[in-house]
Design an enzyme around this catalytic site. Structure first.
Site, mmCIF file in Angstrom:
data_model
loop_
_atom_site.group_PDB
_atom_site.id
_atom_site.type_symbol
_atom_site.label_atom_id
_atom_site.label_comp_id
_atom_site.label_asym_id
_atom_site.label_seq_id
_atom_site.Cartn_x
_atom_site.Cartn_y
_atom_site.Cartn_z
ATOM 1 N N GLU A 244 -9.822 5.510 24.358
ATOM 2 C CA GLU A 244 -10.163 6.485 25.394
ATOM 3 C C GLU A 244 -8.935 7.313 25.767
ATOM 4 O O GLU A 244 -8.999 8.531 25.874
ATOM 5 C CB GLU A 244 -10.707 5.729 26.609
ATOM 6 C CG GLU A 244 -11.544 6.577 27.536
ATOM 7 C CD GLU A 244 -12.311 5.729 28.535
ATOM 8 O OE1 GLU A 244 -13.378 5.218 28.175
ATOM 9 O OE2 GLU A 244 -11.838 5.560 29.665
ATOM 10 N N ARG A 270 -5.662 42.375 36.513
ATOM 11 C CA ARG A 270 -5.572 42.527 37.972
ATOM 12 C C ARG A 270 -4.317 43.345 38.338
ATOM 13 O O ARG A 270 -3.193 42.978 37.970
ATOM 14 C CB ARG A 270 -5.490 41.143 38.607
ATOM 15 C CG ARG A 270 -5.083 41.110 40.063
ATOM 16 C CD ARG A 270 -6.238 41.363 40.965
ATOM 17 N NE ARG A 270 -5.885 41.120 42.356
ATOM 18 C CZ ARG A 270 -6.556 41.601 43.384
ATOM 19 N NH1 ARG A 270 -7.613 42.367 43.183
ATOM 20 N NH2 ARG A 270 -6.191 41.325 44.616
ATOM 21 N N GLN A 281 7.369 38.374 37.766
ATOM 22 C CA GLN A 281 7.918 37.129 37.205
ATOM 23 C C GLN A 281 7.329 35.879 37.861
ATOM 24 O O GLN A 281 7.172 34.848 37.207
ATOM 25 C CB GLN A 281 9.434 37.112 37.339
ATOM 26 C CG GLN A 281 10.108 38.068 36.360
ATOM 27 C CD GLN A 281 11.617 37.994 36.448
ATOM 28 O OE1 GLN A 281 12.174 37.538 37.438
ATOM 29 N NE2 GLN A 281 12.286 38.468 35.411
#
Lengths: 381, 86
Positions: A244, A270, A281
């Site tokens: 798992e 955007r 930055q």
């Protein structure tokens, strides 16, 4: 170690992503809100071959190697936004199917694997008890041998898939065999007399993955339903957890890649102060950090998959991969919300859901704290 | 082989000094020397030291009950190992 994808692996992963995008994301917001298990999507996954990925071809599966399986689970994590569905699939694959493949008799494999692979039956791994969790092996559930049957009694909780399960891999301590020598696992029909399953808990995340409680009261189970010999419980449990931790988290790697792609696209489109926010930055650095986490997690997961493919035990590597990937996914999910600003905080954007789902990954399959304990022990501390 | 395994267990896995010196037939499980984590440590050591792979299905209590049973398990693997290198 060569992690370059073969043509076949590339074809398979591209197909998995396309399949996931087309068939696994329908009505996700509604299902997430309602906490609804997507049975149709489960069947679609079976038809695509997801549940059969790690199962040998002679037992009805695809017989994929470990790395290829991890790559497909990653591709599904990239295309499928329903992390709950993927969690349920992974829970069955690594902690029910693989134990059957590794420890099952031919009769047990024939009885359960075809149905698990075809999606007709669903499996649950019934280990955790009200009094156990991280201390997984100190069980109160008991198995008493009566001739060619066992009488099982005990309670389990937080069991993934329990409310929809047809078969349970139920761990119990065999009476008169102390400690690890008595810890054993049994295949129990979820509708057998003496089995009571309750659940439908209202969870923070992974809401499409059902979780429940199981109570067995004098449940009579044929001795041929014991998986492996008496005392094999720890071996089965350790094996499941290592698989798992090695492969489940490949889906989280895919989810992180999906988050990063969405953030890059948003940061390029955007506009603020006359330019795309990605040109600032502060935003660009956040996305760069997401990339570093993604690549590091990917390499840790691939390396464990490679080790497992060689037949090597990899407890430290699996613990490191699980610990890093789950915590990286939480960090990536937070960064994804932050990069999207107020829009990322809205439920309708579907971005916050990943954070709710990711937090669970630091708890299931051994908490982050337990992974650190394992690593400390492996370091000889 | 017995000495190598006993030294490793004594030096790396035994946390209670009162359990030392370790007898070949001493129960590693009942005494708590081997738990689910130290067993995995031991397996990694055996795989590296004896150049074998220990399959998931071999991690049974009867194979790791004592130094003697561990050695018996490793000796039973010898033909398989020789075939792989042969």
């Amino acid at each position: 170690m060569d992690f370059s994808l073969s043509a076949q692996q590339r074809e398979l992963t591209e197909a998995a992503t396309a399949f996931a995008r087309k068939e696994l994301n329908q009505d996700l917001a509604k299902r997430d809100e309602a906490g609804e298990f997507p049975r149709d999507a489960w069947r679609a996954c079976a038809k695509f071959g997801v549940q059969g990925l790690p199962v040998p071809a002679e037992l009805g599966g695809a017989g994929c190697d470990v790395l290829t399986t991890a790559l497909v689970m990653e591709a599904l994590g990239y295309g499928c936004q329903d992390n709950g569905l993927l969690f349920s699939l992974n829970a069955q694959m690594w902690s029910v199917e693989l134990p059957l493949v590794i420890f099952g008799t031919a009769a047990q494999q024939q009885a359960y694997l075809p149905g698990l692979v075809s999606g007709d039956i669903i499996g649950g791994h019934a280990m955790t008890e009200p009094g156990t969790g991280s201390d997984a092996l100190h069980l109160r559930s008991r198995a008493e041998r009566h001739g060619d049957h066992y009488l099982l009694t005990g309670a389990k909780q937080y069991i993934t898939n329990a409310p929809v399960a047809d078969v349970l891999l139920f761990y119990a301590q065999v009476a008169d065999r102390p400690g690890l020598t008595g810890l054993s696992a049994f295949l129990v029909d979820a509708r057998a007399p003496g089995v009571e399953i309750t659940g439908g808990w209202d969870k923070m995340g992974l809401r499409t993955s059902p979780m429940g409680e199981i109570a067995l009261t004098d449940c009579l189970v044929p001795a041929e339903n014991r998986l492996g010999p008496e005392g094999a419980g720890m071996a089965i449990f350790n094996s499941s957890m290592e698989w798992e931790r090695s492969c489940l988290f490949a889906s989280a790697v895919g989810a992180m890649r999906r988050q990063l792609d969405a953030c890059v696209e948003y940061a390029n489109s955007r506009q603020q102060f006359g330019q795309p926010i990605g040109k600032f930055q502060a935003v660009a650095g956040k996305l760069a950090d997401m990339y570093v986490r993604l690549e590091a997690a990917k390499l840790l997961i691939y390396r464990v998959a490679w080790l497992k493919q060689q037949g090597k035990s990899a407890p430290a590597e699996a613990a490191a991969a699980k610990l890093f990937t789950s915590e990286a996914w939480v960090a990536s999910s937070r960064d994804a919300i932050q990069a999207h600003g107020a829009w990322g905080y809205l439920k309708e954007a579907g971005i916050e859901r990943d954070l709710r789902d990711a937090i669970a990954s630091t708890i299931y399959s051994g908490t982050s704290e337990i992974q650190r304990v394992i690593l400390a022990r492996m370091l000889g501390l | 082989m017995e000495t190598i395994i006993k030294d490793y267990i004594s030096q790396e896995l035994v946390r209670d000094p009162e359990l030392l010196p370790l007898a070949d037939e001493a129960s590693l499980l009942d005494s708590g020397i081997l738990d689910s984590l130290s067993l995995l440590q031991l397996v990694v050591f055996l795989e590296e030291r004896f150049a074998i792979t220990v399959g998931d299905a071999d991690l049974l209590p009867e194979n790791f009950a004592s130094v003697n049973t561990i050695c018996a398990y490793l000796r039973a693997r010898e033909p398989e190992k020789q075939a792989a290198h042969g």
